[in-house]
Write an enzyme that holds these catalytic residues in place. Structure first.
Site, PDB file in Angstrom:
ATOM      1  CD  GLU A 257      84.139 -17.312  81.291  1.00 19.98           C
ATOM      2  OE1 GLU A 257      83.612 -18.429  81.524  1.00 19.98           O
ATOM      3  OE2 GLU A 257      85.028 -16.831  82.002  1.00 19.98           O
ATOM      4  CB  CYS A 291      77.368 -21.210  79.842  1.00 21.01           C
ATOM      5  SG  CYS A 291      77.351 -19.662  80.757  1.00 21.01           S
TER       6      CYS A 291
END
Length: 489
Positions: A257, A291
């Site tokens: 990720e 994020c």
């Protein structure tokens, strides 16, 4: 400033957890409170290469025993971890906010959510069922089952030091793997706190190991090891590439990720109040260090001026301050390096022609910390660097568009694809957006930041690589499928 002093291990120097025992390292790092740099949380151990190898050896030895542990015993252990995190969310949230800088409400919420991850995967332990199939050959039966991958290396970031780690550690343990956890060096105290909770549950020694150290040293050695079976990583794109490159020669499975450049579309028919609040929570909560943060605000022509005016008015009401002060919406950025990077981006954006709507400056407050004003740029171009690179700051840029088709094309014009959002009252616009936006998560009339723990999380393009995290989809990474054929005598 008064706050609950979390009772860390008697010496934070003994912060490595290997084979069921606490150890000191070869050196230490000073963990500084970004809200008040005069406040040292402790000096935390750094592991040696030899200690890392000890952890790997211990994890390899322990994994078969843990995988064969009865399901109800595993379930009780994960449930107990989750229950304790939730019961102590005020205390541990204070610690998290103190070392990471997010306001207490967010720190407390993160600990609570981490507990929910463990509780969810405690239940998943009891849902591990295989499949039966009819063979194409007469008299042959087929069974499809899942087994643990083996030794899993978990490398987690500083911005969600407990929650991101939990959503990796919990499924890894639930599906019978052993774990070597290397958290970010900026947030070691939260890692030690979680490890102490896990330690008290009596897992077989070596099933879970905590290794503190730099990414360039310990992290690099970990991902190059041919004795681990999987790596789950959350961090930057550049580091993610290094993880993929290091694990490929050893055929170690990899879950990444990485970066993002999320966009929130404000449609012409948007409710302005909803749009502004979705922007505030998406762009500036957590000091923009998410994020899933909304760093691109894609605004249609007819609503542009009214939305911008209302947004700037709302930004001016946000209180910036010490993470543990009452009423603070936005704390400091995580450290001096991040603050310098943020201010450099402010300068770059202005050099490219961005108009500063508000913010853009470093703040001097009563506590000496790493403070920055929430920043909004206007009249920006989607192709400028500030709109193409992940900034990881409380900084958002307004990009003007004409209609829904133009908006979707702008949202997709990036190398990233984690989350995308739209604020609209139109079913057509929301349907088009959900169908055509190239992101792994889509939000309608909600902030781009904020996901549930029981459903898959992940992105497209350079935001993610490998199977999804969270929910039942996590088993795709943490287990291996076995197909067994049998013909009776």
């Amino acid at each position: 400033m008064s706050y609950s002093k979390y009772n860390l291990r008697s010496q934070a120097e003994n912060a490595l957890y290997i084979d069921g025992q606490w150890h000191s390292g070869t050196t230490t790092i000073n963990n500084i409170n970004p809200s008040d740099i005069s406040d040292s949380i402790g000096h935390f151990s750094q592991a040696s290469a030899q200690q890392l190898q000890q952890a790997i050896d211990a994890a390899k030895t322990a994994q078969p025993t843990w995988e064969k542990t009865p399901l109800e015993h595993k379930q009780r252990i994960l449930q107990a971890i989750g229950d304790e995190l939730i019961a102590r969310c005020d205390e541990l949230g204070t610690l998290l906010s103190r070392e990471e800088g997010k306001p207490f409400a967010e720190g407390r919420g993160e600990i609570y959510r981490a507990g929910q991850f463990f509780q969810y995967f405690a239940a998943e332990v009891l849902r591990q069922m295989g499949d039966l199939a009819t063979s194409t050959r007469p008299g042959v039966s087929v069974e499809v089952s899942r087994e643990a991958v083996g030794v899993v290396a978990i490398i987690s970031p500083w911005n969600f030091p407990t929650a991101t780690a939990a959503w990796k550690i919990a499924p890894a343990l639930a599906f019978g793997n052993s774990v070597i956890w290397k958290p970010a060096n900026l947030t070691p105290a939260s890692a030690v706190a979680l490890t102490e909770i896990i330690h008290r549950q009596g897992l077989p020694p070596g099933t879970f190991n905590l290794i503190l150290g730099s990414g360039s040293d310990i992290g690099d050695a970990l991902i190059h090891s041919n004795q681990i079976n999987a790596v789950s990583f959350t961090g930057s794109v550049d580091t993610g590439r290094k993880v993929a490159t290091a694990t490929a020669p050893n055929f170690v499975r990899c879950q990444l990720e990485m970066g993002s450049k999320n966009a929130l579309v404000i449609a012409n028919d948007a409710d302005i109040d909803i749009a502004v609040e979705a922007t505030i929570m998406g762009s500036f909560s957590g000091t923009g260090q998410k994020c899933t943060a909304s760093s691109r605000l894609v605004v249609m022509d007819n609503i542009h001026d009214a939305y911008v005016e209302a947004l700037i008015d709302r930004i001016h009401t946000l209180k910036v301050g010490h993470a543990l002060e009452d009423g603070v919406f936005m704390g400091p950025v995580v450290d001096g390096n991040q603050l310098k990077s943020n201010m450099d981006w402010v300068e770059k954006a202005q050099q490219q022609g961005a108009e500063l709507g508000c913010g853009g400056e470093q703040l001097t407050l009563s506590h000496d910390g790493f403070y920055m004003a929430p920043t909004l740029f206007l009249n920006t171009d989607n192709h400028w660097n500030v709109n193409q690179e992940e900034v990881f700051a409380p900084l958002a840029c307004v990009i003007r568009v004409t209609d829904i088709e133009h908006a979707i094309a702008t949202v997709n014009d990036t190398r990233f694809g984690l989350t995308g959002g739209i604020v609209t009252q139109s079913l057509r616009s929301s349907a088009l957006f959900k169908q055509q936006v190239q992101t792994g998560c889509v939000m309608v009339n909600l902030p781009t930041a904020g996901t549930d723990y029981h459903v898959p999380f992940g992105g497209r393009k350079q935001s993610s690589f490998g199977p999804r995290e969270q929910g039942q989809y996590a088993k795709e990474f943490y287990t291996i499928v076995k197909t067994a054929y049998q013909r009776p005598y």
